[in-house]
Design a protein around this motif. Structure first.
Motif, PDB file in Angstrom:
ATOM      1  N   GLN A  57       0.785  -0.855  -0.368  1.00 21.11           N
ATOM      2  CA  GLN A  57      -0.290  -0.582  -0.145  1.00 21.11           C
ATOM      3  C   GLN A  57       0.898   1.208   0.106  1.00 21.11           C
ATOM      4  N   GLY A  58       1.550   0.771   0.425  1.00 25.97           N
ATOM      5  CA  GLY A  58       2.994   2.451   0.703  1.00 25.97           C
ATOM      6  C   GLY A  58       3.605   2.448  -0.344  1.00 25.97           C
ATOM      7  N   ALA A  59       3.501   1.666  -1.312  1.00 27.04           N
ATOM      8  CA  ALA A  59       4.255   1.628  -2.652  1.00 27.04           C
ATOM      9  C   ALA A  59       2.987   2.489  -3.392  1.00 27.04           C
ATOM     10  N   LYS A  60       2.319   1.888  -3.673  1.00 29.65           N
ATOM     11  CA  LYS A  60       0.884   2.346  -4.459  1.00 29.65           C
ATOM     12  C   LYS A  60       1.072   3.381  -4.275  1.00 29.65           C
ATOM     13  N   MET A  61       0.650   4.023  -2.120  1.00 29.66           N
ATOM     14  CA  MET A  61       0.140   4.999  -2.689  1.00 29.66           C
ATOM     15  C   MET A  61       1.946   6.589  -3.274  1.00 29.66           C
ATOM     16  N   GLY A  62       3.024   6.179  -2.908  1.00 31.17           N
ATOM     17  CA  GLY A  62       4.003   6.139  -3.263  1.00 31.17           C
ATOM     18  C   GLY A  62       4.320   6.560  -5.015  1.00 31.17           C
ATOM     19  N   VAL A  63       3.784   5.303  -5.625  1.00 30.89           N
ATOM     20  CA  VAL A  63       3.364   5.051  -7.486  1.00 30.89           C
ATOM     21  C   VAL A  63       2.431   6.814  -7.122  1.00 30.89           C
ATOM     22  N   PHE A  64       0.920   6.995  -7.232  1.00 28.71           N
ATOM     23  CA  PHE A  64       0.526   7.647  -7.052  1.00 28.71           C
ATOM     24  C   PHE A  64       1.245   9.675  -6.708  1.00 28.71           C
ATOM     25  N   ALA A  65       1.375   9.174  -5.561  1.00 28.06           N
ATOM     26  CA  ALA A  65       1.368  10.908  -5.501  1.00 28.06           C
ATOM     27  C   ALA A  65       2.613  11.063  -6.283  1.00 28.06           C
ATOM     28  N   ALA A  66       4.206  10.012  -7.029  1.00 29.91           N
ATOM     29  CA  ALA A  66       4.645  10.551  -7.974  1.00 29.91           C
ATOM     30  C   ALA A  66       4.133  11.189  -9.153  1.00 29.91           C
ATOM     31  N   LEU A  67       3.174  10.504  -9.668  1.00 30.42           N
ATOM     32  CA  LEU A  67       2.151  10.770 -11.373  1.00 30.42           C
ATOM     33  C   LEU A  67       1.101  12.225 -11.105  1.00 30.42           C
ATOM     34  N   ILE A  68       0.554  12.456  -9.669  1.00 29.86           N
ATOM     35  CA  ILE A  68       0.212  13.522  -9.065  1.00 29.86           C
ATOM     36  C   ILE A  68       1.774  14.646  -9.532  1.00 29.86           C
ATOM     37  N   GLY A  69       3.001  14.744  -9.175  1.00 29.08           N
ATOM     38  CA  GLY A  69       3.554  15.056  -9.206  1.00 29.08           C
ATOM     39  C   GLY A  69       4.437  15.650 -10.129  1.00 29.08           C
ATOM     40  N   LEU A  70       4.283  14.777 -11.307  1.00 28.71           N
ATOM     41  CA  LEU A  70       4.622  14.573 -12.457  1.00 28.71           C
ATOM     42  C   LEU A  70       3.585  16.101 -13.367  1.00 28.71           C
ATOM     43  N   LEU A  71       2.257  15.478 -13.325  1.00 32.66           N
ATOM     44  CA  LEU A  71       1.388  16.045 -13.413  1.00 32.66           C
ATOM     45  C   LEU A  71       1.275  17.878 -13.292  1.00 32.66           C
ATOM     46  N   VAL A  72       1.625  18.094 -11.392  1.00 35.06           N
ATOM     47  CA  VAL A  72       1.320  18.900 -11.045  1.00 35.06           C
ATOM     48  C   VAL A  72       2.724  20.006 -11.852  1.00 35.06           C
ATOM     49  N   ALA A  73       4.092  19.008 -12.063  1.00 36.37           N
ATOM     50  CA  ALA A  73       5.527  20.645 -12.367  1.00 36.37           C
ATOM     51  C   ALA A  73       5.370  20.225 -14.105  1.00 36.37           C
ATOM     52  N   THR A  74       4.640  19.060 -14.542  1.00 33.55           N
ATOM     53  CA  THR A  74       4.438  19.648 -15.992  1.00 33.55           C
ATOM     54  C   THR A  74       3.585  21.514 -16.436  1.00 33.55           C
ATOM     55  N   VAL A  75       2.214  20.460 -15.588  1.00 33.32           N
ATOM     56  CA  VAL A  75       1.694  21.954 -16.108  1.00 33.32           C
ATOM     57  C   VAL A  75       2.540  23.263 -15.697  1.00 33.32           C
ATOM     58  N   LEU A  76       3.402  23.598 -14.141  1.00 32.29           N
ATOM     59  CA  LEU A  76       3.846  24.603 -13.691  1.00 32.29           C
ATOM     60  C   LEU A  76       4.965  24.994 -14.923  1.00 32.29           C
ATOM     61  N   ASN A  77       6.161  24.123 -14.842  1.00 31.16           N
ATOM     62  CA  ASN A  77       7.365  23.714 -15.939  1.00 31.16           C
ATOM     63  C   ASN A  77       6.495  24.429 -17.164  1.00 31.16           C
ATOM     64  N   PHE A  78       5.395  24.679 -18.172  1.00 35.51           N
ATOM     65  CA  PHE A  78       4.898  24.653 -18.606  1.00 35.51           C
ATOM     66  C   PHE A  78       4.540  26.065 -18.686  1.00 35.51           C
ATOM     67  N   ILE A  79       3.551  26.498 -17.674  1.00 39.86           N
ATOM     68  CA  ILE A  79       3.347  28.583 -17.336  1.00 39.86           C
ATOM     69  C   ILE A  79       4.291  29.033 -17.291  1.00 39.86           C
ATOM     70  N   LEU A  80       5.607  28.542 -16.779  1.00 37.05           N
ATOM     71  CA  LEU A  80       7.201  28.881 -16.215  1.00 37.05           C
ATOM     72  C   LEU A  80       7.452  29.238 -17.399  1.00 37.05           C
ATOM     73  N   MET A  81       7.554  27.888 -18.479  1.00 40.08           N
ATOM     74  CA  MET A  81       8.481  28.413 -19.943  1.00 40.08           C
ATOM     75  C   MET A  81       8.038  29.359 -20.711  1.00 40.08           C
ATOM     76  N   LYS A  82       6.306  29.307 -20.718  1.00 38.70           N
ATOM     77  CA  LYS A  82       5.547  30.769 -21.049  1.00 38.70           C
ATOM     78  C   LYS A  82       5.962  31.501 -20.613  1.00 38.70           C
ATOM     79  N   ALA A  83       6.526  32.153 -19.431  1.00 38.75           N
ATOM     80  CA  ALA A  83       6.695  33.646 -18.971  1.00 38.75           C
ATOM     81  C   ALA A  83       7.983  33.607 -18.843  1.00 38.75           C
TER      82      ALA A  83
END
Length: 166
Positions: A57-83
């Protein structure tokens, strides 16, 4: 088992923020931003609910947290690159300035070409795909380790029923 979504989202936000722009350089050290996010997710869940979770369950939570992190980082990096804030260019310039005199000319040319090359949608899709694989692997590893580190409610459950509660 209590709901773990809030803890996973919190871990994902930590992972995403630590993987954004110049803070993303922390991931060059064994994906430390991703590992931190997975650990935060498991810690928050076990601490809030005063329980021990299985490593799966810890591993599963880690995977989901990492994938949410990837989504957040992708969106924020896109916004910063446009800026106009491009951390990839800054990192390449750092490498050239720090190690350029020790590199062969072909390697310097390749780095400079990569800095000036216009990226396509396919380049971004490939990067996100490779990020998903790497983030998932490090998130799972960190989540499993965190499940062993943050024991709260007695022995680790042996039933697989708790794994399905995510």
């Amino acid at each position: 088992m209590p709901d773990s979504k809030q803890s996973i989202i919190l871990g994902g936000l930590v992972s995403g923020l630590l993987s954004t722009s110049y803070l993303g350089f922390i991931n060059w050290v064994c994906c430390m931003g991703v590992i931190a996010g997975a650990i935060v997710a498991v810690w928050h869940y076990t601490d809030t609910n005063e329980l021990t979770i299985p490593t799966g369950q810890g591993a599963k939570m880690g995977v989901f947290a990492a994938l949410i992190g990837l989504l957040v980082a992708t969106v924020l990096n896109f916004i910063l690159m446009k800026a106009g804030i491009n951390h990839e260019t800054a990192f390449s310039e750092f490498i050239i300035n720090k190690f350029g005199d020790q590199m062969p000319p072909e390697q310097l040319e390749a780095i400079e070409e990569a800095m000036t090359k216009e990226k396509t949608i396919l380049d971004y899709v490939k990067a996100i795909g490779m990020g998903a694989v790497a983030f998932s692997a490090f998130g799972a590893m960190a989540g499993a380790i965190a499940a062993k580190m943050f024991k709260k409610g007695g022995d680790e459950p042996t039933s697989n029923d708790s794994i399905n509660d995510l």
